[in-house]
Design a protein around this motif. Structure first.
Motif, PDB file in Angstrom:
ATOM      1  N   VAL A  53       0.866  -1.182   0.000  1.00  0.00           N
ATOM      2  CA  VAL A  53       0.000   0.000   0.000  1.00  0.00           C
ATOM      3  C   VAL A  53       0.901   1.230   0.000  1.00  0.00           C
ATOM      4  O   VAL A  53       1.882   1.294   0.735  1.00  0.00           O
ATOM      5  CB  VAL A  53      -0.927   0.014   1.225  1.00  0.00           C
TER       6      VAL A  53
ATOM      7  N   ALA B 270      -3.519   0.578   5.118  1.00  0.00           N
ATOM      8  CA  ALA B 270      -4.489   1.365   4.357  1.00  0.00           C
ATOM      9  C   ALA B 270      -4.820   2.663   5.079  1.00  0.00           C
ATOM     10  O   ALA B 270      -4.902   3.735   4.457  1.00  0.00           O
ATOM     11  CB  ALA B 270      -5.751   0.538   4.127  1.00  0.00           C
TER      12      ALA B 270
ATOM     13  N   ALA C 189      -6.109   4.882   2.154  1.00  0.00           N
ATOM     14  CA  ALA C 189      -6.778   4.003   1.195  1.00  0.00           C
ATOM     15  C   ALA C 189      -7.989   3.335   1.835  1.00  0.00           C
ATOM     16  O   ALA C 189      -8.015   3.074   3.038  1.00  0.00           O
ATOM     17  CB  ALA C 189      -5.811   2.935   0.687  1.00  0.00           C
TER      18      ALA C 189
ATOM     19  N   THR D  46     -10.587  -0.046   2.074  1.00  0.00           N
ATOM     20  CA  THR D  46     -10.374  -1.491   2.060  1.00  0.00           C
ATOM     21  C   THR D  46     -11.653  -2.208   1.665  1.00  0.00           C
ATOM     22  O   THR D  46     -12.755  -1.820   2.057  1.00  0.00           O
ATOM     23  CB  THR D  46      -9.920  -1.998   3.437  1.00  0.00           C
TER      24      THR D  46
END
Length: 350
Positions: A130, A159, A164, A166
């Motif tokens: 990531v 994440a 980010a 998930t």
């Protein structure tokens, strides 16, 4: 009060040695009865109204299993459709990080967009891969091909560190591995494997604010008042995750409700302990035969390289397993016994 063993025996009576739950689970007797009753409503021309209550009961049962409020659970038909909704929400050029050779339903909707940057890495490296700019990490909790379990806590932290989202597919884990769906932005699962339901049902868990998803597949059942949403555009989408519902396979949910009730009666901890004990017994037996499975500690799925070619003969002998990319895949669930494991080991020793 029934014991684990007596309750299982009252619900299952396989005619063979079935070690293939990773393909599809066996149906409990109560589920078969519910399917028959639902079919009779159609055959006899009676109203199907009662079956919608089964959809909501199944939704609530999955919510309890996943550890989330029922308002965050959408009822659909496949993981691929749920993945498609998530893929449609991403802006052009967004990076999606995936595991190499993960199940197609988790991957393909991102690829067919054509304007996303889909990056695949080995499962063991997905958390460390990531990076800034990664928009979404999509992965199966347990790999279909070989049972390897993703390091989801590490993935979740990575994440978060990089902003980010998930997305976790629990299809090969729901029913024996704790879900903790609240820890991830999105998660999904089909229900015909470890959840023991008929084909045709899958659940999607979304955040309370829907996580930026647009209900691009919404039909009348996605309305706040479905029966007032049958004609023309839906005036008001459901205020819950039900806005992501797909038209319900009513017979399927009538049966699934009973399957989820059985799992709750047995208890996930007891099911998990049972399944993993059998998988470990198989791994130990393989070692004594000189075979080394794909490393997948703590998994109810065991995959043995090079033995997939034995699958047809095993099936002829009444032992059901899978051949996946040349690997023999055995998967263990609550209706299996140590005798089932030993029978497979004896067959492999020939």
């Amino acid at each position: 009060m029934e014991t684990f063993e007596s309750l299982v025996r009252s619900e299952f009576a396989p005619k063979n040695t079935f070690l293939n739950t990773a393909s599809n689970g066996l149906l409990p007797a109560r589920t078969v009865a519910a399917l028959h009753e639902a079919a009779l409503l159609r055959a006899e021309g009676r109203p199907l109204t009662s079956l919608y209550a089964d959809v909501e009961a199944a939704r609530a049962g999955y919510a309890r299993l996943a550890g989330v409020p029922v308002e965050r659970v959408a009822a659909g038909a496949s993981v691929a459709a749920h993945t498609g909704v998530i893929a449609a929400s991403l802006p052009a050029g967004a990076e999606v990080l995936t595991a190499e050779d993960d199940f197609t339903s988790v991957l393909n909707p991102f690829h067919v967009r054509g304007d996303l940057k889909v990056r695949s890495v080995p499962l063991e490296r997905i958390a460390e891969s990531v990076r800034p700019g990664t928009a979404l990490v999509a992965v199966s909790a347990a790999q279909s091909a070989d049972g390897r379990i993703a390091d989801l806590p590490a993935l979740r932290e990575a994440a978060r560190d990089h902003g980010a989202r998930t997305y976790v597919d629990f299809s090969q884990a729901a029913g024996w591995l704790p879900l903790d769906a609240d820890a991830y932005d999105y998660s999904a699962a089909v229900c015909f494997k470890w959840l023991l339901g008929p084909h045709g049902a899958a659940f999607l868990v979304v955040p309370e604010d829907f996580g930026g998803l647009t209900p691009v597949l919404a039909g009348w059942v996605a309305g706040e008042r479905p029966w007032d949403s049958c004609y023309g555009p839906v005036a008001e989408l459901a205020r819950s995750a039900r806005r992501f519902d797909l038209t319900h396979a009513l017979f399927t949910y009538a049966g699934l409700r009973r399957s989820l009730e059985l799992l709750e009666e047995l208890g996930l901890d007891a099911v998990r302990a049972h399944d993993l004990a059998l998988a470990d017994r198989f791994r130990a037996g393989l070692a004594s035969l000189g075979h080394e499975p794909v490393p997948a500690p703590g998994s109810a799925i065991v995959s043995v390289p090079g033995l997939g070619v034995r699958q047809p003969r095993l099936s002829e002998a009444g032992i059901e397993v899978s051949d996946r990319a040349g690997n023999l895949r055995a998967s263990f669930h609550l209706y299996n016994t140590p005798a089932d494991v030993d029978r497979l080991l004896d067959a492999l020793s020939d």
